[in-house]
Scaffold this motif. Structure first.
Motif, mmCIF file in Angstrom:
data_model
loop_
_atom_site.group_PDB
_atom_site.id
_atom_site.type_symbol
_atom_site.label_atom_id
_atom_site.label_comp_id
_atom_site.label_asym_id
_atom_site.label_seq_id
_atom_site.Cartn_x
_atom_site.Cartn_y
_atom_site.Cartn_z
ATOM 1 N N UNK A 1 33.933 21.547 -48.470
ATOM 2 C CA UNK A 1 33.423 21.094 -47.176
ATOM 3 C C UNK A 1 34.202 19.840 -46.785
ATOM 4 N N UNK A 2 34.706 19.813 -45.557
ATOM 5 C CA UNK A 2 35.444 18.631 -45.097
ATOM 6 C C UNK A 2 34.479 17.463 -44.931
ATOM 7 N N UNK A 3 34.889 16.296 -45.388
ATOM 8 C CA UNK A 3 34.070 15.087 -45.301
ATOM 9 C C UNK A 3 34.788 14.110 -44.363
ATOM 10 N N UNK A 4 34.095 13.590 -43.354
ATOM 11 C CA UNK A 4 34.781 12.726 -42.386
ATOM 12 C C UNK A 4 35.484 11.530 -43.052
ATOM 13 N N UNK A 5 34.881 10.990 -44.098
ATOM 14 C CA UNK A 5 35.470 9.829 -44.780
ATOM 15 C C UNK A 5 36.619 10.227 -45.705
ATOM 16 N N UNK A 6 36.860 11.510 -45.898
ATOM 17 C CA UNK A 6 37.938 11.992 -46.764
ATOM 18 C C UNK A 6 37.391 12.725 -47.974
ATOM 19 N N UNK A 7 36.364 12.154 -48.599
ATOM 20 C CA UNK A 7 35.783 12.756 -49.803
ATOM 21 C C UNK A 7 34.375 12.227 -49.968
ATOM 22 N N UNK A 8 33.607 12.840 -50.862
ATOM 23 C CA UNK A 8 32.266 12.332 -51.175
ATOM 24 C C UNK A 8 32.369 10.893 -51.698
ATOM 25 N N UNK A 9 33.319 10.644 -52.587
ATOM 26 C CA UNK A 9 33.437 9.304 -53.173
ATOM 27 C C UNK A 9 33.835 8.276 -52.114
ATOM 28 N N UNK A 10 34.690 8.668 -51.201
ATOM 29 C CA UNK A 10 35.056 7.737 -50.121
ATOM 30 C C UNK A 10 33.876 7.519 -49.176
ATOM 31 N N UNK A 11 33.075 8.537 -48.983
ATOM 32 C CA UNK A 11 31.859 8.367 -48.189
ATOM 33 C C UNK A 11 30.917 7.368 -48.899
ATOM 34 N N UNK A 12 30.791 7.520 -50.214
ATOM 35 C CA UNK A 12 29.964 6.571 -50.974
ATOM 36 C C UNK A 12 30.481 5.150 -50.786
ATOM 37 N N UNK A 13 31.806 4.987 -50.867
ATOM 38 C CA UNK A 13 32.364 3.637 -50.727
ATOM 39 C C UNK A 13 32.107 3.080 -49.326
ATOM 40 N N UNK A 14 32.172 3.942 -48.324
ATOM 41 C CA UNK A 14 31.912 3.489 -46.950
ATOM 42 C C UNK A 14 30.449 3.085 -46.774
ATOM 43 N N UNK A 15 29.542 3.799 -47.430
ATOM 44 C CA UNK A 15 28.114 3.503 -47.307
ATOM 45 C C UNK A 15 27.691 2.339 -48.195
ATOM 46 N N UNK A 16 28.494 2.060 -49.220
ATOM 47 C CA UNK A 16 28.171 1.019 -50.205
ATOM 48 C C UNK A 16 29.349 0.060 -50.296
ATOM 49 N N UNK A 17 29.582 -0.730 -49.234
ATOM 50 C CA UNK A 17 30.824 -1.512 -49.193
ATOM 51 C C UNK A 17 30.945 -2.549 -50.315
ATOM 52 N N UNK A 18 29.814 -3.000 -50.854
ATOM 53 C CA UNK A 18 29.902 -3.984 -51.948
ATOM 54 C C UNK A 18 30.157 -3.334 -53.301
#
Lengths: 224, 224
Positions: free
Chosen positions: B113-130
């Motif tokens: 599945x395409x993820x707008x942030x690039x990947x699940x892990x990149x989505x996690x990093x975007x949601x959890x910037x710290x």
């Protein structure tokens, strides 16, 4: 069935040379294609240096394709579309093995390039509607292929929609000593193979290595 | 340094359970998180059945995250964004190990599945910037993890931008007998790991197997 004649479009690059050398060693007649007949001939000399008994000739791509029973596409992705468009009439309904991974190397960073058709192999299939396109050999290190006196520790994942073409290419792969061919599913899966090449090239850089892929936990053995 | 406390968000699924069981066996305190405290407790019982000496407790995700030094994300991708958004304050700057592969299974066909942030892990990093997000463990078969009495034949590829977090997770991975951790590069490479899971699941279906990934040709050994 006599061993198929294998044509290599862009057979002068390391991956094409390495595969051609292995299959020449296994008794296949090899045709190295290039845009330049001189470079094709130089590639043939490189193969003969490794495999003195090789039956190999160099030709322009168009002639190489006509001579081959199976056509390997081992060119950089930059020339993929134009090259295949030009060769489509000569390729016709042959089995095409697409080894290309669409990659960019901008600023020293390796990344996958998005392909409108989904993958390089799917692009090949779109450009060559009569051909039976098979995606394979993305994760076998070229320099290891060239050392024909040594076995290659690798599992070759093979994706295709045509079952007979897939089985022919799987049998070919297992002519390389120690290689096991695994059915990677339909051609739509080829994108995952192509893009995973990024990870292997990253590992090669980080560990100064020549990595290949293996799959643990599948109890089948190579057929050879 | 005492062994880190490991929290599992969605630790009731097979991959979370399997990793938790392995790390419990290695002496880590384990906290299984779930939306339901009852299901968390049931997961703890399953771990104790395999690892009688396990120090493991079950809690709702929010509490599990607070208790953990390192937070594993082992939920289906469908709940990835909402779950991490809700847990972001509790996660803060912790090390987050994202094990999720965004997959669809429509019509029996496995696809990424395409993820707008690039990947699940990149989505996690975007949601959890710290937080310091690490992508790992995508290609280790869950059922093999659960058989804690047997070693696991697998190389675990680890992607992260934070070097210290990456090294901690690589060291953790090598607490599983026979596993070797390999540096897969920056977090942007996590997409290739996540999507390659499609190929392994296809192989499992085709060969009725439990496959894991190995990399040949890298001469380094596991540290343990």
């Amino acid at each position: 069935m006599p061993a198929e004649v294998l044509a290599f479009i862009g057979g002068t690059g390391p991956e094409g040379l390495g595969l051609a050398a292995r299959f020449a060693a296994a008794g296949h007649e090899i045709v190295i294609g290039s845009r330049s007949p001189e470079r094709a001939q130089q590639a043939v000399e490189k193969i003969r240096a490794r495999v003195p008994q090789a039956r190999a000739t160099g030709m322009v791509n168009q002639e190489a394709v006509r001579r081959g029973d199976i056509v390997f596409v081992t060119i950089p992705f930059a020339g993929h579309r134009d090259t295949l468009e030009a060769l489509a009439p000569a390729i016709g309904a042959k089995v095409v093995v697409d080894v290309v991974s669409p990659l960019s190397f901008e600023g020293g960073k390796i990344a996958a390039v998005a392909v409108p058709e989904g993958s390089a192999a799917q692009q090949a299939q779109a450009l060559l509607p009569q051909a039976r396109v098979v995606a394979a050999f993305h994760h076998v290190d070229a320099s290891r292929l060239m050392r024909v006196e040594r076995p290659v520790e690798a599992d070759v994942l093979v994706c295709a929609d045509n079952r007979e073409a897939k089985e022919r290419v799987m049998a070919l792969a297992e002519k390389i000593e120690r290689v096991r061919a695994l059915d990677g599913g339909p051609l739509v899966n080829s994108r995952y193979l192509e893009e995973f090449t990024v990870v292997l090239l990253n590992l090669n850089k980080t560990y100064k290595a020549h990595s290949s892929l293996k799959i643990a936990g599948i109890p089948i053995r190579r057929k050879g």
